[in-house]
Design an enzyme around this catalytic site. Structure first.
Site, PDB file in Angstrom:
ATOM      1  N   ASP A   1      -0.140 -21.323  16.180  1.00  0.00           N
ATOM      2  CA  ASP A   1      -0.436 -21.890  17.429  1.00  0.00           C
ATOM      3  C   ASP A   1       0.890 -22.626  18.075  1.00  0.00           C
ATOM      4  OD1 ASP A   1       0.173 -23.933  15.718  1.00  0.00           O
ATOM      5  OD2 ASP A   1      -1.339 -25.353  15.635  1.00  0.00           O
TER       6      ASP A   1
ATOM      7  N   LYS B   1       3.727 -34.845   7.327  1.00  0.00           N
ATOM      8  CA  LYS B   1       3.300 -35.821   8.388  1.00  0.00           C
ATOM      9  C   LYS B   1       3.744 -37.220   7.751  1.00  0.00           C
ATOM     10  CE  LYS B   1       0.905 -32.733  10.524  1.00  0.00           C
ATOM     11  NZ  LYS B   1      -0.059 -31.822  10.102  1.00  0.00           N
TER      12      LYS B   1
ATOM     13  N   ASP C   1       3.714 -26.856  20.156  1.00  0.00           N
ATOM     14  CA  ASP C   1       2.573 -26.450  19.178  1.00  0.00           C
ATOM     15  C   ASP C   1       1.465 -26.731  20.157  1.00  0.00           C
ATOM     16  OD1 ASP C   1       0.261 -26.915  17.829  1.00  0.00           O
ATOM     17  OD2 ASP C   1       1.398 -27.810  16.194  1.00  0.00           O
TER      18      ASP C   1
END
Ligand code: GDD
Ligand code: MG
Length: 328
Positions: free
Chosen positions: A101, A151, A212
């Site tokens: 992506d 993250k 992204d």
């Protein structure tokens, strides 16, 4: 290999009827954009797929991308490392891995030269971001990665602003660090395990652009970025007609769309076969294939699923509209 599985949850409702890698950015499926920028001597492309596999198979059966394309199925999603392990039989020698992506201006030839010069088990492309919380974040010692934090919950937990940009060049030895037949994350498990074992990973920062396309806002940004990189503000696909519509700031319109008289399309993407009624407004929105926007309707920050119909005069802000019940 291209990581082309996963459910594309954040890009729903578009991904309810289309796998994320086939969602077009500036009218070309993301995965095709990735394949087209591969160096000439990459002769084989392996896709790690699960969700909506048939649609991907169909796309490559009908579109020649100039290389051998092999689809490797995961019965259920194996995570990013599990998916890599699952294609082991298709790979010999060092191999590129792409998040399916991401679109960027990374020069793969320099990336490869860097990897060959530095050695180590892998090189990770890096992009500097203002807020690292949505990404894998690196702690670096010069060009060497010493810690990989996927993250980070808070800005304080992030060791830097250098994010994993989603392209890797890996040596086949990496396969030995991934257990087979179960879901494993390359970001949360394999990269940290490699570093723990004292194996070398390097980071390769680059400039230009990077996006992204996996969330509605970043998907719009990806379209805008690719459009601007091509020196354009408006893109109209083949067979599209409009009657004195206004395209404000930038707009991407797919093939066979009809935009009615006096309509305004601003910072938005209309996918193939969309109809927009007279005087309707579409702003900061994504309209899925074959959807119909009625006369005088106003869409702001919406994502409209495939084949959905928006009634005349309706005003919608920040709404996700399900695909029509009979959309594929
Ligand atoms: N085959 C397969 N199987 N592919 C998968 C699976 C799976 O189980 N899970 C995810 N993928 C694919 C997705 O389709 C996508 O192309 C890629 O792996 C990364 O997954 P995302 O879900 O898009 O991850 P992210 O965007 O939250 O984070 C990743 O990308 C960031 C950069 O955009 C991570 O790699 C971060 O570290 C990175 O910073
Ligand atoms: Mg992503």
């Amino acid at each position: 290999m291209i990581l082309a599985g996963g459910f594309g949850t954040r890009l729903r409702p578009l991904t309810l009827t289309c796998p994320k890698p086939l969602v077009p950015v500036a009218n070309v499926p993301i995965i095709r954009r990735i394949v087209e920028k591969l160096p000439d001597d990459v002769d084989k492309v392996v896709l790690a797929v699960n969700y909506k596999l048939e649609q991907l198979r169909d796309y490559f059966a009908h579109n020649d991308v100039g290389r051998e394309v092999v689809l490797v199925e995961e019965r259920q999603p194996l995570g990013t490392a599990g998916a890599i392990k699952n294609v082991e039989a298709e790979v010999d020698g060092p191999f590129f891995v792409f998040n399916g992506d991401v679109l960027d201006s990374l020069d793969l030839a320099s990336f490869r030269r860097f990897h060959e010069k530095r050695g180590g088990l892998g090189t990770i492309s890096l992009w500097e971001v203002p807020d690292p919380r949505h990404f894998g974040v690196m702690e670096m010692d010069g060009e060497r990665i010493v810690r990989f934090v996927e993250k980070p919950q808070t800005k304080e937990e992030a060791p830097s602003h250098l994010a994993n940009a989603g392209t890797y060049l890996l040596e086949p030895e990496v396969f030995d660090f991934i257990p087979a037949g179960k879901a494993v994350s390359v970001e949360r498990e394999t990269f940290p395990a490699l570093l723990q074992a004292g194996r070398r990973l390097h980071g390769f920062p680059f400039g230009g652009y990077w996006v992204d396309a996996g969330r509605p806002d970043t998907y719009l940004h990806a379209n805008e970025t690719v459009l601007h990189a091509a020196g354009r503000k408006v893109l109209l696909g083949p067979g599209t007609t409009h009657e004195a519509a206004t395209f404000d700031d930038w707009a991407v319109v797919g093939a066979r769309c009809r935009v009615g008289a006096g309509a305004t399309i601003a910072r938005s993407v209309l996918l193939d076969g969309v109809t927009v009624g007279a005087r309707a407004t579409v702003r900061d929105s994504i309209v899925g294939p074959g959807a119909r926007v009625g006369d005088d309707a106003v869409l702001v920050e919406c994502v409209v699923g495939e084949g959905a119909a928006i009634e005349k005069g309706l005003l919608l802000k920040n709404v996700k509209v399900d695909p029509a019940a009979d959309a594929s």
